[in-house]
Design a protein around this motif. Structure first.
Motif, mmCIF file in Angstrom:
data_model
loop_
_atom_site.group_PDB
_atom_site.id
_atom_site.type_symbol
_atom_site.label_atom_id
_atom_site.label_comp_id
_atom_site.label_asym_id
_atom_site.label_seq_id
_atom_site.Cartn_x
_atom_site.Cartn_y
_atom_site.Cartn_z
ATOM 1 N N ARG A 1 0.820 -1.219 0.000
ATOM 2 C CA ARG A 1 0.000 0.000 0.000
ATOM 3 C C ARG A 1 0.849 1.262 0.000
ATOM 4 O O ARG A 1 0.351 2.351 -0.276
ATOM 5 C CB ARG A 1 -0.933 0.017 1.215
ATOM 6 C CG ARG A 1 -1.942 -1.113 1.208
ATOM 7 C CD ARG A 1 -2.713 -1.149 2.506
ATOM 8 N NE ARG A 1 -1.781 -1.386 3.600
ATOM 9 C CZ ARG A 1 -1.974 -1.037 4.855
ATOM 10 N NH1 ARG A 1 -3.075 -0.453 5.209
ATOM 11 N NH2 ARG A 1 -1.070 -1.294 5.786
ATOM 12 N N GLY A 2 2.131 1.146 0.332
ATOM 13 C CA GLY A 2 2.999 2.307 0.460
ATOM 14 C C GLY A 2 3.524 2.804 -0.870
ATOM 15 O O GLY A 2 3.884 2.023 -1.746
ATOM 16 N N VAL A 3 3.549 4.116 -1.018
ATOM 17 C CA VAL A 3 4.073 4.750 -2.225
ATOM 18 C C VAL A 3 5.018 5.863 -1.794
ATOM 19 O O VAL A 3 4.721 6.627 -0.879
ATOM 20 C CB VAL A 3 2.932 5.335 -3.095
ATOM 21 C CG1 VAL A 3 3.483 6.083 -4.289
ATOM 22 C CG2 VAL A 3 1.975 4.232 -3.534
ATOM 23 N N PHE A 4 6.143 5.943 -2.477
ATOM 24 C CA PHE A 4 7.121 6.994 -2.234
ATOM 25 C C PHE A 4 7.021 8.050 -3.338
ATOM 26 O O PHE A 4 6.797 7.714 -4.503
ATOM 27 C CB PHE A 4 8.546 6.431 -2.251
ATOM 28 C CG PHE A 4 8.927 5.678 -1.021
ATOM 29 C CD1 PHE A 4 9.569 6.317 0.028
ATOM 30 C CD2 PHE A 4 8.652 4.326 -0.906
ATOM 31 C CE1 PHE A 4 9.928 5.618 1.164
ATOM 32 C CE2 PHE A 4 9.009 3.619 0.225
ATOM 33 C CZ PHE A 4 9.646 4.273 1.268
ATOM 34 N N ALA A 5 7.211 9.308 -2.962
ATOM 35 C CA ALA A 5 7.428 10.387 -3.918
ATOM 36 C C ALA A 5 8.931 10.619 -3.957
ATOM 37 O O ALA A 5 9.576 10.703 -2.913
ATOM 38 C CB ALA A 5 6.704 11.652 -3.483
ATOM 39 N N VAL A 6 9.478 10.691 -5.162
ATOM 40 C CA VAL A 6 10.917 10.803 -5.351
ATOM 41 C C VAL A 6 11.208 12.046 -6.189
ATOM 42 O O VAL A 6 10.633 12.223 -7.264
ATOM 43 C CB VAL A 6 11.477 9.542 -6.052
ATOM 44 C CG1 VAL A 6 12.981 9.638 -6.199
ATOM 45 C CG2 VAL A 6 11.071 8.271 -5.318
ATOM 46 N N LEU A 7 12.105 12.878 -5.723
ATOM 47 C CA LEU A 7 12.516 14.069 -6.463
ATOM 48 C C LEU A 7 13.430 13.655 -7.608
ATOM 49 O O LEU A 7 14.423 12.958 -7.403
ATOM 50 C CB LEU A 7 13.255 15.032 -5.526
ATOM 51 C CG LEU A 7 13.680 16.367 -6.100
ATOM 52 C CD1 LEU A 7 12.458 17.223 -6.447
ATOM 53 C CD2 LEU A 7 14.563 17.108 -5.095
ATOM 54 N N THR A 8 13.094 14.088 -8.819
ATOM 55 C CA THR A 8 13.933 13.790 -9.975
ATOM 56 C C THR A 8 15.040 14.840 -10.099
ATOM 57 O O THR A 8 15.009 15.882 -9.434
ATOM 58 C CB THR A 8 13.104 13.796 -11.276
ATOM 59 O OG1 THR A 8 12.603 15.128 -11.492
ATOM 60 C CG2 THR A 8 11.944 12.800 -11.210
ATOM 61 N N ASP A 9 15.995 14.587 -10.979
ATOM 62 C CA ASP A 9 17.038 15.581 -11.229
ATOM 63 C C ASP A 9 16.433 16.869 -11.781
ATOM 64 O O ASP A 9 16.866 17.967 -11.416
ATOM 65 C CB ASP A 9 18.081 15.029 -12.208
ATOM 66 C CG ASP A 9 18.931 13.926 -11.584
ATOM 67 O OD1 ASP A 9 18.983 13.825 -10.335
ATOM 68 O OD2 ASP A 9 19.540 13.149 -12.350
ATOM 69 N N ALA A 10 15.413 16.739 -12.633
ATOM 70 C CA ALA A 10 14.732 17.927 -13.170
ATOM 71 C C ALA A 10 14.021 18.686 -12.047
ATOM 72 O O ALA A 10 13.991 19.921 -12.045
ATOM 73 C CB ALA A 10 13.734 17.524 -14.254
ATOM 74 N N GLY A 11 13.459 17.954 -11.083
ATOM 75 C CA GLY A 11 12.812 18.588 -9.943
ATOM 76 C C GLY A 11 13.809 19.341 -9.079
ATOM 77 O O GLY A 11 13.544 20.448 -8.608
ATOM 78 N N ARG A 12 14.975 18.749 -8.880
ATOM 79 C CA ARG A 12 16.032 19.417 -8.100
ATOM 80 C C ARG A 12 16.491 20.685 -8.814
ATOM 81 O O ARG A 12 16.692 21.733 -8.187
ATOM 82 C CB ARG A 12 17.220 18.459 -7.899
ATOM 83 C CG ARG A 12 18.341 19.041 -7.084
ATOM 84 C CD ARG A 12 17.883 19.224 -5.668
ATOM 85 N NE ARG A 12 18.393 20.468 -5.132
ATOM 86 C CZ ARG A 12 18.568 20.696 -3.849
ATOM 87 N NH1 ARG A 12 18.274 19.767 -2.965
ATOM 88 N NH2 ARG A 12 19.014 21.840 -3.438
#
Length: 154
Positions: free
Chosen positions: A97-108
């Protein structure tokens, strides 16, 4: 039933000032971010939290709690960031049920571009208006409000 403790003049002045100032500061910050980087203020805060997290990722529930946002509101914002390529989601291997949000290089990169203008607006709209004593009182008072309300919600 307890009798209502109506606000006196001083309390009403504080409450009205808080409402007006928080709405105006948020409006100015949101407009500056949209104009300069195409981000909303909630989206910017998501990127900031992810950038500060280990491995640039957080569980969605942890992110929602940290941002004081509903899960549905966070899901909408993360979806918009995902469409823009600034965030991606990944499943949690230990919890289906768990989901992670991950910052991309474009987001950084977008965060790095947006941050200087955002900090300038934070200073212009709040920090540089107040004296050091007023900043301390604001930080102490609102910190206490936040702490107590979080305890009540826990």
């Amino acid at each position: 039933m307890a009798e209502t403790r109506w606000l006196d003049d001083r309390e009403m002045r504080a409450w009205s000032g808080f409402l007006a100032a928080s709405a105006l500061v948020n409006r100015h910050l949101d407009q500056q971010l949209k104009d300069d980087s195409g981000l909303s203020h909630p989206q910017y805060e998501i990127l900031v939290r992810l950038a500060a997290a280990p491995e640039r990722e957080l569980r969605m529930t942890e992110l929602a709690n940290g941002l004081i946002n509903s899960k549905s509101g966070l899901t909408y914002q993360v979806t918009q960031l995902e469409k823009a390529g600034l965030v991606r989601r990944r499943s949690c291997p230990s919890d289906v049920r768990g989901v992670f949000a991950v910052l991309t290089d474009a987001g950084r990169a977008r965060l790095d571009e947006a941050a200087p203008g955002h900090v300038r607006m934070v200073r212009k709209a709040l920090i540089d208006i107040l004296t050091p004593e007023q900043l301390d009182a604001l930080a102490d008072g609102l910190g206490e409000v936040s702490r107590r309300l979080r305890e009540q919600g826990a």
